[in-house]
Design an enzyme around this catalytic site. Structure first.
Site, PDB file in Angstrom:
ATOM      1  N   ARG A  48      77.136  73.835 -45.322  1.00 42.02           N
ATOM      2  CA  ARG A  48      76.113  74.067 -46.589  1.00 42.02           C
ATOM      3  C   ARG A  48      76.039  72.773 -47.874  1.00 42.02           C
ATOM      4  O   ARG A  48      75.174  72.608 -48.715  1.00 42.02           O
ATOM      5  CB  ARG A  48      75.723  75.520 -47.261  1.00 42.02           C
ATOM      6  CG  ARG A  48      74.805  75.577 -48.675  1.00 42.02           C
ATOM      7  CD  ARG A  48      74.076  77.064 -48.221  1.00 42.02           C
ATOM      8  NE  ARG A  48      75.473  78.547 -47.961  1.00 42.02           N
ATOM      9  CZ  ARG A  48      76.686  78.713 -48.485  1.00 42.02           C
ATOM     10  NH1 ARG A  48      76.232  78.487 -50.015  1.00 42.02           N
ATOM     11  NH2 ARG A  48      77.415  79.849 -48.413  1.00 42.02           N
ATOM     12  N   TYR A 101      49.285  66.822 -52.995  1.00 44.18           N
ATOM     13  CA  TYR A 101      49.459  67.411 -51.691  1.00 44.18           C
ATOM     14  C   TYR A 101      48.880  69.058 -51.683  1.00 44.18           C
ATOM     15  O   TYR A 101      49.766  69.581 -52.814  1.00 44.18           O
ATOM     16  CB  TYR A 101      50.659  67.745 -51.599  1.00 44.18           C
ATOM     17  CG  TYR A 101      51.000  68.027 -49.938  1.00 44.18           C
ATOM     18  CD1 TYR A 101      50.594  67.898 -48.963  1.00 44.18           C
ATOM     19  CD2 TYR A 101      51.890  69.011 -49.623  1.00 44.18           C
ATOM     20  CE1 TYR A 101      50.692  68.220 -47.455  1.00 44.18           C
ATOM     21  CE2 TYR A 101      52.025  69.973 -49.104  1.00 44.18           C
ATOM     22  CZ  TYR A 101      51.640  69.406 -47.677  1.00 44.18           C
ATOM     23  OH  TYR A 101      52.228  70.592 -46.450  1.00 44.18           O
TER      24      TYR A 101
HETATM   25  C1  LIG Z   1      53.650  66.405 -46.517  1.00 37.00           C
HETATM   26  C2  LIG Z   1      53.940  66.148 -47.954  1.00 37.00           C
HETATM   27  C3  LIG Z   1      54.533  67.449 -48.459  1.00 37.00           C
HETATM   28  C4  LIG Z   1      55.242  69.631 -48.010  1.00 37.00           C
HETATM   29  O1  LIG Z   1      56.164  67.812 -47.165  1.00 37.00           O
HETATM   30  P1  LIG Z   1      57.215  68.766 -45.791  1.00 37.00           P
HETATM   31  O2  LIG Z   1      57.560  68.287 -45.302  1.00 37.00           O
HETATM   32  O3  LIG Z   1      55.688  69.022 -44.678  1.00 37.00           O
HETATM   33  O4  LIG Z   1      57.601  70.343 -45.948  1.00 37.00           O
HETATM   34  C5  LIG Z   1      54.913  66.971 -49.969  1.00 37.00           C
HETATM   35  N1  LIG Z   1      54.436  66.309 -50.775  1.00 37.00           N
HETATM   36  C6  LIG Z   1      53.329  65.273 -49.752  1.00 37.00           C
HETATM   37  C7  LIG Z   1      52.807  64.568 -50.487  1.00 37.00           C
HETATM   38  C8  LIG Z   1      52.897  65.572 -48.440  1.00 37.00           C
HETATM   39  O5  LIG Z   1      52.304  65.044 -47.895  1.00 37.00           O
END
Ligand SMILES: *Cc1c(COP(=O)(O)O)cnc(C)c1O
Length: 373
Positions: A48, A101
């Site tokens: 971890r 996002y």
């Molecule tokens: C997909 C995405 C996330 C989240 O990432 P995950 O790997 O799906 O948890 C965050 N920020 C952006 C800009 C993304 O495209």
């Protein structure tokens, strides 16, 4: 020191302690590490905290973004959570750029509802307005540029300079998933923290779920390390090893994504079925509005080479409808105000042949035109 592309390819090679001569680094699955003696450590104690494979990846991520330390975590959302759980607590306030996002907004709303960490949004353009929105409790500014999905570009350096001139204590954090450090290195522009969904371009092949956080100073790094040891959302050794492999081609992939995206941006903009096209000029992400009356469903069903799927940044071209997919958790009024309409299509341009991509999108768009009665 050799240049970045060389470092990405050669930087972790020859690190096999067993002296086999293996060119690429070995993959260590061990979760426990023997101590040489009481109070002594090989540098690894328990998985971890750190593993040899993840450490190599973190060394490369640090180098890529020009920080002092990096953490490879289990997803992009885990990276976002690592930043907020480390640096914010009840009563704090933060500001986020308004077009980003959708999952980040869902996370922000949850933090606000459960932990009373309030936030305001900012349009990414008017810096005077941003400065006026700062409160004594403001801890952090969260930015994504170019914005997602409408491709607004934020001047990160101007924001960092203006904010730090009046409030050096406020952390500037940038989600650098879209451009990657090949095109944008926020820490060198004055940001304090960089976050990635490494599931996207850093991984690049639609087969790794991962995230990353990179810090500019040792003080920030120490706080992040302590939090990650406590919460444990670290990346597993196999994903770390795969991601190391992906990083070797990051520079050539990004260049090829840009070449294909520039080609499509130019050609698609001229089609009668495309009302408006949005592109930041570099990187592989483009968005466009299907013309009024064109059927989004028919367009999606007609795609043969491109996949209608909910991700980005891979060698495979992916088409998304932000209004019902990535951004659906955002209130409708806010989506409309940002230009996220039912006709908005986002394309993560992959590395297939550019003519095949153009032909596929062109036929699917033509097929979706309003039918005469
Ligand atoms: C997909 C995405 C996330 C989240 O990432 P995950 O790997 O799906 O948890 C965050 N920020 C952006 C800009 C993304 O495209």
């Amino acid at each position: 020191m050799t240049k970045l592309a060389t470092q990405l390819i050669q930087g972790t090679n020859g690190t096999d302690d067993a002296n086999t001569g293996a060119v690429v680094p070995p993959l260590y699955f061990s979760t426990a590490f023997r101590h040489p003696g009481l109070g002594a450590s090989t540098g690894y104690d328990y998985a971890r905290l750190e593993t040899p494979t993840r450490a190599l990846l973190e060394q490369q991520l640090t180098l890529l973004e020009g920080g002092v330390a990096a953490w490879a975590v289990s997803s992009g959302m885990a990276a976002i959570d690592l930043v907020f759980s480390t640096f914010t607590q009840t009563g704090d306030h933060f500001i986020a750029s308004d077009d980003l996002y959708g999952g980040s907004f869902r996370y922000f709303d949850e933090r606000q509802a459960k932990y009373r960490v309030d936030y305001d949004t900012w349009d990414g353009r008017d810096i005077d307005h941003l400065l006026l929105s700062l409160r004594p409790q403001t801890k952090l500014i969260w930015l994504e540029s170019p914005s997602n999905p409408t491709m607004k570009v934020i001047d990160l350096e101007a924001v960092a300079d203006a904010v730090h001139a009046v409030r050096p204590d406020i952390l500037i954090a940038v989600d650098n998933t879209f451009l990657t450090p090949i095109y944008q290195r926020p820490l060198t522009l004055g940001a304090d923290l960089v976050v990635h969904s490494a599931t996207k371009y850093l991984g690049g092949h639609n087969d790794i779920l991962a995230g990353a956080v990179v810090a500019r100073t040792d003080t920030l790094a120490a706080a992040l390390s302590a939090q990650l040891t406590t919460t444990g959302q670290t990346l597993d050794p196999f994903s770390a090893w795969l991601l190391l492999r992906s990083l070797k081609t990051l520079k050539v992939r990004m260049a090829a994504h840009t070449t294909n995206a520039q080609f499509l941006a130019q050609r698609l903009a001229d089609l009668p079925g495309v009302a408006k096209l949005l592109y930041a000029g570099v990187g592989g992400m483009i968005s466009f509005y299907l013309a009024p009356g064109y059927s989004v469903d028919t367009f999606l069903r007609g795609l043969a080479v491109c996949s209608f799927a909910e991700s980005l940044g891979s060698v495979e071209t992916m088409v998304t409808v932000p209004d019902v997919q990535t951004h659906h958790d955002m209130p409708e009024a806010q989506r409309r105000a940002l230009g996220i309409t039912p006709q908005l299509i986002r394309v993560s341009v992959g590395l297939e042949d550019e003519d095949d991509l153009l032909a596929d999108l062109t036929q699917a768009i033509a097929n979706a035109q309003p039918k005469e009665d």
